[in-house]
Scaffold this motif. Structure first.
Motif, PDB file in Angstrom:
ATOM      1  N   GLY A 131     -56.094 -17.459 -41.688  1.00  0.00           N
ATOM      2  CA  GLY A 131     -57.392 -17.455 -42.357  1.00  0.00           C
ATOM      3  C   GLY A 131     -58.547 -17.085 -41.428  1.00  0.00           C
ATOM      4  O   GLY A 131     -59.523 -16.464 -41.839  1.00  0.00           O
ATOM      5  N   VAL A 132     -58.430 -17.479 -40.170  1.00  0.00           N
ATOM      6  CA  VAL A 132     -59.431 -17.076 -39.177  1.00  0.00           C
ATOM      7  C   VAL A 132     -58.966 -15.769 -38.546  1.00  0.00           C
ATOM      8  O   VAL A 132     -57.890 -15.703 -37.974  1.00  0.00           O
ATOM      9  CB  VAL A 132     -59.585 -18.152 -38.081  1.00  0.00           C
ATOM     10  CG1 VAL A 132     -60.509 -17.652 -36.971  1.00  0.00           C
ATOM     11  CG2 VAL A 132     -60.102 -19.442 -38.681  1.00  0.00           C
ATOM     12  N   GLN A 133     -59.795 -14.746 -38.690  1.00  0.00           N
ATOM     13  CA  GLN A 133     -59.357 -13.451 -38.152  1.00  0.00           C
ATOM     14  C   GLN A 133     -59.880 -13.155 -36.763  1.00  0.00           C
ATOM     15  O   GLN A 133     -59.265 -12.437 -35.999  1.00  0.00           O
ATOM     16  CB  GLN A 133     -59.791 -12.316 -39.092  1.00  0.00           C
ATOM     17  CG  GLN A 133     -59.039 -12.329 -40.392  1.00  0.00           C
ATOM     18  CD  GLN A 133     -60.007 -12.327 -41.551  1.00  0.00           C
ATOM     19  OE1 GLN A 133     -60.895 -13.175 -41.619  1.00  0.00           O
ATOM     20  NE2 GLN A 133     -59.843 -11.362 -42.441  1.00  0.00           N
ATOM     21  N   VAL A 134     -61.063 -13.691 -36.478  1.00  0.00           N
ATOM     22  CA  VAL A 134     -61.632 -13.441 -35.156  1.00  0.00           C
ATOM     23  C   VAL A 134     -61.949 -14.772 -34.492  1.00  0.00           C
ATOM     24  O   VAL A 134     -62.649 -15.604 -35.071  1.00  0.00           O
ATOM     25  CB  VAL A 134     -62.924 -12.598 -35.248  1.00  0.00           C
ATOM     26  CG1 VAL A 134     -63.584 -12.485 -33.871  1.00  0.00           C
ATOM     27  CG2 VAL A 134     -62.627 -11.218 -35.809  1.00  0.00           C
ATOM     28  N   LEU A 135     -61.417 -14.963 -33.287  1.00  0.00           N
ATOM     29  CA  LEU A 135     -61.726 -16.171 -32.547  1.00  0.00           C
ATOM     30  C   LEU A 135     -62.565 -15.809 -31.327  1.00  0.00           C
ATOM     31  O   LEU A 135     -62.215 -14.912 -30.558  1.00  0.00           O
ATOM     32  CB  LEU A 135     -60.441 -16.870 -32.092  1.00  0.00           C
ATOM     33  CG  LEU A 135     -60.690 -18.188 -31.342  1.00  0.00           C
ATOM     34  CD1 LEU A 135     -61.268 -19.241 -32.274  1.00  0.00           C
ATOM     35  CD2 LEU A 135     -59.416 -18.700 -30.680  1.00  0.00           C
ATOM     36  N   VAL A 136     -63.688 -16.513 -31.184  1.00  0.00           N
ATOM     37  CA  VAL A 136     -64.531 -16.334 -30.005  1.00  0.00           C
ATOM     38  C   VAL A 136     -64.449 -17.624 -29.220  1.00  0.00           C
ATOM     39  O   VAL A 136     -64.588 -18.706 -29.796  1.00  0.00           O
ATOM     40  CB  VAL A 136     -66.000 -16.088 -30.415  1.00  0.00           C
ATOM     41  CG1 VAL A 136     -66.866 -15.882 -29.173  1.00  0.00           C
ATOM     42  CG2 VAL A 136     -66.109 -14.899 -31.351  1.00  0.00           C
ATOM     43  N   GLY A 137     -64.199 -17.557 -27.930  1.00  0.00           N
ATOM     44  CA  GLY A 137     -64.089 -18.825 -27.216  1.00  0.00           C
ATOM     45  C   GLY A 137     -64.182 -18.707 -25.717  1.00  0.00           C
ATOM     46  O   GLY A 137     -64.376 -17.628 -25.163  1.00  0.00           O
ATOM     47  N   THR A 138     -64.061 -19.858 -25.099  1.00  0.00           N
ATOM     48  CA  THR A 138     -63.979 -19.919 -23.635  1.00  0.00           C
ATOM     49  C   THR A 138     -62.506 -20.078 -23.287  1.00  0.00           C
ATOM     50  O   THR A 138     -61.646 -19.859 -24.134  1.00  0.00           O
ATOM     51  CB  THR A 138     -64.727 -21.153 -23.110  1.00  0.00           C
ATOM     52  OG1 THR A 138     -64.210 -22.301 -23.793  1.00  0.00           O
ATOM     53  CG2 THR A 138     -66.209 -21.033 -23.364  1.00  0.00           C
ATOM     54  N   HIS A 139     -62.215 -20.514 -22.069  1.00  0.00           N
ATOM     55  CA  HIS A 139     -60.810 -20.706 -21.712  1.00  0.00           C
ATOM     56  C   HIS A 139     -60.131 -21.768 -22.577  1.00  0.00           C
ATOM     57  O   HIS A 139     -58.934 -21.954 -22.487  1.00  0.00           O
ATOM     58  CB  HIS A 139     -60.654 -20.997 -20.227  1.00  0.00           C
ATOM     59  CG  HIS A 139     -61.603 -22.040 -19.744  1.00  0.00           C
ATOM     60  ND1 HIS A 139     -62.795 -21.714 -19.140  1.00  0.00           N
ATOM     61  CD2 HIS A 139     -61.566 -23.373 -19.828  1.00  0.00           C
ATOM     62  CE1 HIS A 139     -63.439 -22.826 -18.863  1.00  0.00           C
ATOM     63  NE2 HIS A 139     -62.720 -23.848 -19.263  1.00  0.00           N
ATOM     64  N   ALA A 140     -60.921 -22.458 -23.410  1.00  0.00           N
ATOM     65  CA  ALA A 140     -60.326 -23.397 -24.364  1.00  0.00           C
ATOM     66  C   ALA A 140     -59.297 -22.692 -25.251  1.00  0.00           C
ATOM     67  O   ALA A 140     -58.368 -23.331 -25.750  1.00  0.00           O
ATOM     68  CB  ALA A 140     -61.411 -24.033 -25.226  1.00  0.00           C
TER      69      ALA A 140
END
Ligand code: ADP
Ligand code: MG
Length: 696
Positions: free
Chosen positions: A369-378
């Motif tokens: 359902g989530v197509q784009v993930l933006v994140g840190t090293h998490a």
């Protein structure tokens, strides 16, 4: 003699105690280790001087003569031992500030010595402090030619193990050594006019003249770089054949709709070219491993976003990883606003996303359902699982270690396509070694209408004129950054400096609103202050280097860098890149104290003269050497090289790369008879290499 398996302790003169020290301090365990521990310099000892010839401005000199008498002079910490030394025609003083007892017990009057050191003047007399003193009749080895100097540690010196001892050990070893077998194939040695390995190793320790030394170093450096390049190129070719990846054959609705309807401006030529390169990679069936270099502000984020849309159009998810929370949040906000109205679910994952919200993101990733993930090293954590991750972007990659990058691989059966982005331009020769197996794209064009940033240098006692400058910009509706250095060791002082600076600004520019951000603040507080600045509620942002990477406030036109002398070139350039993002003239003001070292003055000068990140990177490499550059440390390459210097040996890197490429073209299965020596040596070396060529 099997050098690699012979313990150095059996070499005459070494013994178990010294062997232990050599192992602990210099990692010398075997005779092979000893042979490959090269001197860091040689000093010409072929000439003897007369004492009456000596002047205080001479470099190293040596004289022959006898000690007349000893005196101790001075008190307490100034106490020193002075030996009056004569060659029969003149007298100088030899001076020791420590080890006095030892010196007095070892050196005798009325004995012939050769004394070696750097002359200086004191009270109108010439003296030599802490000289090398050798009995004249025991001089052997190269003491009268080019003498090698080896690195030693304090601990070794205290145990009486100095450069001279190492010199004796290597001399003893070389005397006993049969000619060493060659480690490069004959055709390479002859076509490149290299000296043999045997000659090179003997001469790198004991050259008979400067030319011998040069040839020895050339041969050994070439060999070192050659095998590294061979490894990199072989690995890259191998991977190209082995790793298939998803074929993104379509450029579909999302990409087209974004391009046609959402894109707020025309792409630059360079952006278009790079997107074409990426599209081609992703459609080719082999895994993309591409390094995208582009100066600060060149518009890499947009390229990343559009590449990610291609993955989405083909039914896959995409992820972008940024080095700081602020940057990840900024990307998240940018993506959300750019993609508004498109059927794309973007989520943010950082250390501060917790509880229900986090679970919701994780679930979305697993179901798709989530197509784009933006994140840190998490995003690297094991709990983060994707349904089908097809594309990974790593922003400002030099902030991540190799191991971290590699972990993104394991999130899939098939490796995703990888785009690594950096705004710290990497000089070509360094890139060839560090990222030799990545394809490289360069955005060498800034969006149109940008005016080059004007960079000025100002001493910190001229506050009024600085404030005048800031004020004139703020009155035109612009915003300003004021940045302070923050270093772990002096963190408290640094934060105090920032606080003092903040208060001074509040006092002297009372008509403006000021935000303040530093690493010790709580994330929520930080976020709120940043937000005030981004939205224009405040006109000045006082910050430590937390804003260094990626923050984008086009209305900001002034970047004041306090204590600029404490920043490296790459960092200064990064910081400067925070302004100059709109169409108006922007300014970067480097504030320093008055007294500056030559190096700092050079750095400041480079900054005021050029805005070109590549030029700055080259200059940085020359000033600092590659060991200190960001990225080299993690890669381990700085530890692998014994002789070659990526800053100075650019041409040799190039040559080694060419030759390695030729060898592989010519012998793709690594089986040609003429390369027997080569592959044997290669496989031997490979065992000891950390696989730092496997970047992603
Ligand atoms: P960086 O390469 O440093 O990551 P960004 O991607 O943050 O740079 O882009 C810097 C700024 O330039 C952003 O405000 C972005 O919207 C803008 N920008 C990017 N591409 C273009 C373009 N083709 N024309 C005009 N502005 C652009
Ligand atoms: Mg960026």
């Amino acid at each position: 003699m099997d050098l690699e398996h012979q313990d150095v302790k059996y070499l005459p003169g070494v013994g178990p105690k010294r062997a232990q020290l050599l192992a602990d301090e210099l990692q010398i365990r075997t005779l092979h280790d000893l042979l490959y521990t090269f001197p860091y310099k040689h000093i010409d000892r072929s000439r003897l001087y007369y004492i009456h010839e000596l002047t205080a401005d001479m470099p190293y000199v040596q004289v022959r003569g006898q000690i007349l008498s000893f005196d101790t002079e001075g008190e307490g910490r100034k106490r020193r031992l002075v030996a009056h030394f004569t060659d029969g025609q003149g007298i100088i003083d030899l001076v020791w500030f420590n080890g006095i007892k030892y010196v007095m017990s070892v050196y005798k009057t009325r004995t012939d010595y050769i004394v070696f050191g750097r002359p200086s003047a004191f009270n109108g007399r010439i003296n030599i402090a802490h000289p090398d003193v050798e009995p004249a009749d025991s001089l052997r080895l190269n003491a009268m030619g080019l003498q090698p100097y080896y690195t030693t540690t304090e601990k070794m010196k205290r145990a009486g193990l100095n450069s001279r001892s190492l010199e004796h050990f290597t001399a003893t070893l070389l005397e006993r050594l049969d000619p060493l077998p060659e480690t490069l194939p004959e055709y390479l040695v002859s076509s490149l006019h290299l000296v043999s390995l045997d000659e090179a190793l003997r001469h790198i320790h004991y050259p008979t003249c400067a030319e011998d030394l040069r040839k020895a170093r050339f041969r050994l450096k070439f060999e070192e770089l050659f095998y590294i390049q061979l490894n990199i190129i072989r690995y890259a070719r191998d991977r190209r054949q082995k790793y298939r990846s998803y074929v993104f054959s379509r450029v579909g609705e999302l990409f087209h709709e974004f391009y046609g309807k959402k894109l707020p401006f025309e792409l630059t030529g360079a952006q278009k070219r790079v997107i074409r390169e990426i599209r081609h990679d992703m459609g080719s069936g082999r895994q993309m491993n591409r390094l995208l270099q582009g100066d600060v502000g060149s518009g890499k984020t947009l390229v990343a976003l559009m590449s990610m849309l291609i993955a989405l159009d083909n039914g896959y998810q995409a992820c972008i990883m940024a080095p700081t929370e602020i940057l990840a949040e900024q990307h998240y906000a940018t993506f959300q606003s750019l993609l508004a109205g498109l059927p794309v679910r973007v989520e943010l994952l950082t250390g501060t996303v917790k509880g229900r919200r986090r679970q919701c993101v994780l679930d979305g990733l697993e179901t798709g359902g989530v197509q784009v993930l933006v994140g840190t090293h998490a995003v690297l954590e094991d709990t983060v699982r994707f349904k089908s991750l097809g594309m990974v972007v790593i922003d400002e990659q030099h902030r991540f270690g190799v191991a971290q990058r590699a972990r993104l691989w394991s999130k899939n059966d098939n490796p995703p396509h990888v785009l690594v982005m950096t705004a710290t331009p990497i000089p070509r020769t360094l890139a060839m070694t560090l990222y030799g197996d990545l394809d490289v794209s360069v955005i060498d064009e800034l969006p149109p209408g940008r005016k080059p940033i004007q960079t000025l240098h100002q001493f910190d006692n001229r506050r009024e004129s600085l404030y005048r400058g800031i004020r004139s910009q703020l009155d035109e509706g612009r915003q300003a950054y004021v940045v302070y250095p923050l270093i772990k060791e002096s963190e408290k002082m640094d934060i105090k400096n920032l606080e003092d600076g903040y208060e001074q600004l509040c006092r002297d520019l009372p008509e403006y609103k000021i935000s303040r951000v530093h690493g010790k603040m709580k994330p929520a507080e930080k976020e709120a202050e940043m937000q005030d600045f981004i939205s224009g509620k405040t006109q000045i942002l006082v910050a430590t280097t937390v804003i260094e990477v990626g923050v984008n406030v086009p209305n900001a036109s002034v970047m004041v860098i306090e204590n600029a002398e404490r920043f490296g070139l790459a960092q200064l350039h990064q910081l400067r890149g925070r302004v100059g993002r709109g169409a108006d003239q922007s300014y970067c003001i480097l504030v320093t104290k008055y007294q500056l070292s030559a190096d700092t003055r050079k750095r400041i000068q480079i900054m005021t003269e050029t805005n070109d990140g590549f030029e700055i990177a080259e200059a940085d490499l020359k000033l600092r050497g590659p060991g200190d550059l960001e990225g080299t440390q993690q890669s381990g390459v700085a530890f692998t090289l014994r002789l070659a210097d990526l800053a100075r040996d650019g041409q040799l890197v190039q040559l080694a790369r060419e030759m390695a490429g030729k060898v592989l073209d010519d012998d793709p299965h690594c089986a040609a008879a003429k390369n027997e020596i080569l592959w044997r040596q290669f496989n031997k070396l490979k065992k000891d290499w950390v696989d730092w060529s496997a970047i992603s």
